[in-house]
Write a protein that holds these residues in place. Sequence first.
Motif, mmCIF file in Angstrom:
data_model
loop_
_atom_site.group_PDB
_atom_site.id
_atom_site.type_symbol
_atom_site.label_atom_id
_atom_site.label_comp_id
_atom_site.label_asym_id
_atom_site.label_seq_id
_atom_site.Cartn_x
_atom_site.Cartn_y
_atom_site.Cartn_z
ATOM 1 N N GLU A 215 -7.868 -100.709 -43.657
ATOM 2 C CA GLU A 215 -6.672 -101.245 -44.304
ATOM 3 C C GLU A 215 -6.812 -100.942 -45.782
ATOM 4 O O GLU A 215 -7.765 -101.389 -46.411
ATOM 5 N N HIS A 342 -10.534 -102.999 -46.039
ATOM 6 C CA HIS A 342 -11.176 -103.616 -44.879
ATOM 7 C C HIS A 342 -11.449 -102.552 -43.829
ATOM 8 O O HIS A 342 -10.566 -101.782 -43.483
ATOM 9 N N ASN A 344 -12.137 -102.177 -40.110
ATOM 10 C CA ASN A 344 -12.186 -102.765 -38.769
ATOM 11 C C ASN A 344 -12.955 -101.808 -37.882
ATOM 12 O O ASN A 344 -12.570 -100.651 -37.715
HETATM 13 MG MG MG Z 1 -7.629 -107.246 -41.971
#
Ligand code: MG
Length: 725
Positions: A215, A342, A344
């Motif tokens: 992100e 971020h 993931n």
């Molecule tokens: Mg997130």
Amino acid sequence: MTKLRFKAVALASERKPLEVEKPKSKTSEYYGEKVFNRKAMTKYLSKETFKALNDAIEKGQSVNRNLAEHVAAGMRMWALENGVTHYTHWFHPLTDGTAEKHDAFVEHDGNGGLIEEFEGKLLAQQEPDASSFPSGGLRNTFEARGYSAWDPSSPAFIVGETLCIPTIFISYTGEALDYKTPLLKALAAVDKAATGVVQYFNEDVTKVISNLGWEQEYFLVDEDLFMARPDLALTGRTLMSHESAKNQQLEDHYFGSIPERVQRFMKELEYEAYALGIPVKTRHNEVAPNQFELAPIYEECNLAVDHNLLVMSVMDKVARKHSFRILFHEKPFKGINGSGKHNNWSLATNTGINLLSPGKDKVENLRFITFVVNILAAVYKNNGLLKASISSATNAHRLGANEAPPAIISVFLGTQVSDILDKFEKSSVKDAIVVDNKKQISLGVGQIPEILLDNTDRNRTSPFAFTGNRFEFRAVGSSANCASAMTALNASVAEQLRVFKDEVDALISKGKSKEEALYEVLKKYIKESRSIRFNGNGYSEEWKAEAKKRKLDCETSVPVIYDSYTSKQSIKTFAGILSEVELHARNEVKWEMYTKKIQIESRVLGDLALNHIIPVAISYQSILLTNVSKLKDISDDYKTLGAEQIRLIEKVSTHVNAVNAKVHEMIDARKAANNIESEREKAVAYHDNVAPYLDEIRYHIDKLELIVDNEMWPLAKYRELLFIR
Ligand code: MG
Ligand code: ADP
């Protein structure tokens, strides 16, 4: 400069949203049209070539000369039909961003003319002039040259009229000079190690894939206002400026609609991303004013990393077209949120199982617990390394500085998974692991409801959080290459899984049953890695104290944090991925980069302070002085009449003197640091002795900003940078 500021404000305020042409076809139709993907390959490669290439990619084998010739011929035809004239090897040097060297698609035809040519050897290998890329001394001690070599697992793509071929970049003696080489090795390592462990549960699995969904957070600033801020233009962040009276207190930006000018930018960006085969999906406002986020659907890690770097350069290009400048810096503005990226991350099998998904039944639950516990153990053992992998001069403003998240890695699991682990730890093997009559082993302690877990309790203050079917590594910086964090994480997990399998197998060979062996080792790991688990408020002062007690790595100085790369554990973790020599060399590059970043900030701040701020403050003070002396001409009571002016005159003097004195002290500190031979010690000196002046000088300049006549202030103010769009 003052004129520039007001002109910029006027221009920015009047700017209209740009018209963006919508693609003629549906997204699914033009998606990936600029990528030499499977669709293009089936059209431009023979069946045999296509199959051989896919096999090589699948098995991670190198591509031989003959195959490269065939692929190059097909790629050339495809590229020429798409108007391409040049090609480049596209790689990730140890600086941020990507590098490319363009060559035209032409060769002598032997008759004094030129023909469009692109041979297999040009696809497979290129020799960029490597001398200007950082190598941490690797190229001095070994060979001067470096070369780039084709990474067939990431498809070639077209930008403008150039065919870009993703490559690794290594020295002639084989040391990695880039981010991609160790990433590919770490991915291969985690594949091998995880496959070995999954086979306790699913014997049909032959490959484990690491997935990444990033992100990307960023700020947009109007181009003219950006230009009215030399600090922003030269360092990516504002080195001064008082906070705007209104910033993110009302959270009205986060929930508000996306401003029209920004929406047009986002749309055009999405069209370009889709054409490049980047599956962008989410766009929204972030917490701070003028802050936004972009996120794609997750992909295989190597491809996701390439796509992130590619999209960052597309974002920069499209932003300029819309008269914005994009800021990827982790903390461009003081007092409001910074930007992260971020990561993931999850592991999935070639049979379609997400190993971080709790699963539908007790059998799957045990496999899930096995992976979660090993990841916990990996993060615990390597918490210093993982922090080092995301640390930089710029990300330091987000982590470990005065604001919010501390520079400590911990793991948030949520209450459900935590409870299960606690139960497991207290249970006996008979309770914890059961074997049914089909010889299937499963988790005996408590069920984890699959649906419930997704999006359950979120903890936004955790740097490494379990979010239902993946972990989210949130500490990654917005300007960083994700490869750094992903290499460290995948390498850590791979090493941990290898150790785990060795321990389990050793117990089995001593006569223990498989379930007993799994139980014993998992239980031990749950106990050992307990201190990495933290479900509370990661931003609180109490956590800092608690983490210290738990002996987690709490170091905040970035140059010192890098030492973790060469710890005993890290050398084990990187076995087969980066040698000890490479780890040391890469740290040299990191220290040098750190020093340069602080050095540039320090110089820019010094120049602006002496040439912009002090002259303006003194001019304003002169106006006040004239005023007071004229009061004196008309009245004996001028001290009362001019009380406020006199107070301001004194204040301006105090701050001007402080700025001046501190700038000169900072220059001396820089000189002293520059004389240090060792890159590490130099970086430490910049951190300890130079960087603190940046805040101290800024403090006085920001006070002056509040005093000096707004009409005279030369630099665009926060309220202008953050609210005009
Ligand atoms: Mg997130
Ligand atoms: P949030 O803002 O709630 O954290 P987003 O939807 O913005 O979530 O982004 C989540 C990211 O995680 C997306 O890139 C998504 O594709 C990715 N993601 C979802 N599931 C997985 C998974 N199993 N492995 C890796 N990434 C995932």
